[in-house]
Design a protein around this motif. Sequence first.
Motif, PDB file in Angstrom:
ATOM      1  N   GLY A 164      28.186  45.075  51.748  1.00  0.00           N
ATOM      2  CA  GLY A 164      27.827  45.347  50.352  1.00  0.00           C
ATOM      3  C   GLY A 164      28.758  46.291  49.643  1.00  0.00           C
ATOM      4  N   GLN A 165      29.869  46.654  50.293  1.00  0.00           N
ATOM      5  CA  GLN A 165      30.778  47.651  49.723  1.00  0.00           C
ATOM      6  C   GLN A 165      32.230  47.189  49.776  1.00  0.00           C
ATOM      7  N   ASP A 166      32.447  45.886  49.808  1.00  0.00           N
ATOM      8  CA  ASP A 166      33.811  45.406  50.005  1.00  0.00           C
ATOM      9  C   ASP A 166      33.971  44.054  49.325  1.00  0.00           C
ATOM     10  N   GLY A 167      35.115  43.851  48.737  1.00  0.00           N
ATOM     11  CA  GLY A 167      35.440  42.531  48.216  1.00  0.00           C
ATOM     12  C   GLY A 167      35.703  42.495  46.729  1.00  0.00           C
ATOM     13  N   ARG A 168      36.779  41.831  46.376  1.00  0.00           N
ATOM     14  CA  ARG A 168      37.074  41.532  44.972  1.00  0.00           C
ATOM     15  C   ARG A 168      36.638  40.108  44.686  1.00  0.00           C
ATOM     16  N   VAL A 169      36.015  39.891  43.542  1.00  0.00           N
ATOM     17  CA  VAL A 169      35.606  38.548  43.168  1.00  0.00           C
ATOM     18  C   VAL A 169      36.842  37.746  42.778  1.00  0.00           C
ATOM     19  N   LYS A 170      36.956  36.538  43.311  1.00  0.00           N
ATOM     20  CA  LYS A 170      38.111  35.696  43.001  1.00  0.00           C
ATOM     21  C   LYS A 170      38.168  35.382  41.502  1.00  0.00           C
ATOM     22  N   GLY A 171      39.376  35.416  40.966  1.00  0.00           N
ATOM     23  CA  GLY A 171      39.580  35.066  39.562  1.00  0.00           C
ATOM     24  C   GLY A 171      39.259  36.211  38.617  1.00  0.00           C
ATOM     25  N   GLN A 172      39.329  35.929  37.324  1.00  0.00           N
ATOM     26  CA  GLN A 172      38.994  36.934  36.330  1.00  0.00           C
ATOM     27  C   GLN A 172      37.837  36.457  35.478  1.00  0.00           C
ATOM     28  N   LEU A 173      37.132  37.420  34.892  1.00  0.00           N
ATOM     29  CA  LEU A 173      35.926  37.109  34.142  1.00  0.00           C
ATOM     30  C   LEU A 173      36.257  36.657  32.721  1.00  0.00           C
ATOM     31  N   LEU A 217      37.805  47.356  26.941  1.00  0.00           N
ATOM     32  CA  LEU A 217      38.336  46.425  27.925  1.00  0.00           C
ATOM     33  C   LEU A 217      39.635  45.793  27.445  1.00  0.00           C
ATOM     34  N   LYS A 218      40.578  45.660  28.398  1.00  0.00           N
ATOM     35  CA  LYS A 218      41.868  45.073  28.071  1.00  0.00           C
ATOM     36  C   LYS A 218      42.484  44.465  29.324  1.00  0.00           C
ATOM     37  N   GLY A 219      43.305  43.443  29.153  1.00  0.00           N
ATOM     38  CA  GLY A 219      43.977  42.830  30.291  1.00  0.00           C
ATOM     39  C   GLY A 219      43.052  41.930  31.088  1.00  0.00           C
ATOM     40  N   LYS A 220      43.313  41.800  32.376  1.00  0.00           N
ATOM     41  CA  LYS A 220      42.497  40.967  33.244  1.00  0.00           C
ATOM     42  C   LYS A 220      41.217  41.702  33.619  1.00  0.00           C
TER      43      LYS A 220
END
Length: 252
Positions: A164-173, A217-220
């Motif tokens: 529950g404390q690791d991982g980047r979600v694939k792609g951008q929102l 918010l800016k960028g990816k």
Amino acid sequence: MKAWLICIDDTDDIGTKGTGEIAEEIAAKLAPKSHVDGQQDVRRFVTRHQLFVHPDIPYTSHNSAMCFQVETDLDFNEIKAICIAHLQQESAAASDPGLAILDLASDYDIEQLIAFGQQSKIAVKTKEQAYKLAAELGVDLSEHGGTGQGVIGALAGLGLRLSGQDGRVKGQLTLDAEFDGSKTIQLSVAQVLAQTGLQTVISTCGEVLSHEQLLNLKGKIKAVYIQHQFALLVSNDSGEWRNANQQQLKAY
């Protein structure tokens, strides 16, 4: 309908389809309905888990595993058959694919699985260690080409996701239709959650922001898996909340 956690690793090569994309395709085959009440089902998000980078570990570019959860009426044999067929069809010829499947309702030692994942971020693990632990915990672990070295990352990815404390979600929102990342847009936490389907907004210090808080918010726009929630990670810059930069996201 049962919930399953599935992780794959080492399916790609330079210039071929990435492991994250293959994971998304498998998830779509297993559970085609990806929206709940008009919003994307965040449990289906594919998370990227960074593993140990070491000369003794072969990897394509970053040594990361891809993990996702699905809820389906398919039985285990059907799930595994779909996963294998897609891996065999889409994995690069020079890859060493590994597949791990966990029935989340089964009786397994979550602490042992998490520990293996965390150790795989800082130390070299072996296939023998992975298979031994998988057998003890009732995780289905299998290899599908090459050396099969990907079974290590596949098992580790399960543990890291479960932490529950690791991982980047694939792609951008995707945010407001007019937002292309080139200019700063200001939205409230509530607006961001409504537009993305994320569960919360959390600071790099672990603070959960209120729904009224404004974000610049800016960028990816990238999400992470933290505090067992899919979250937008933000940092405070001169009194303003901004989406985390690439360096801050590296920890995930």
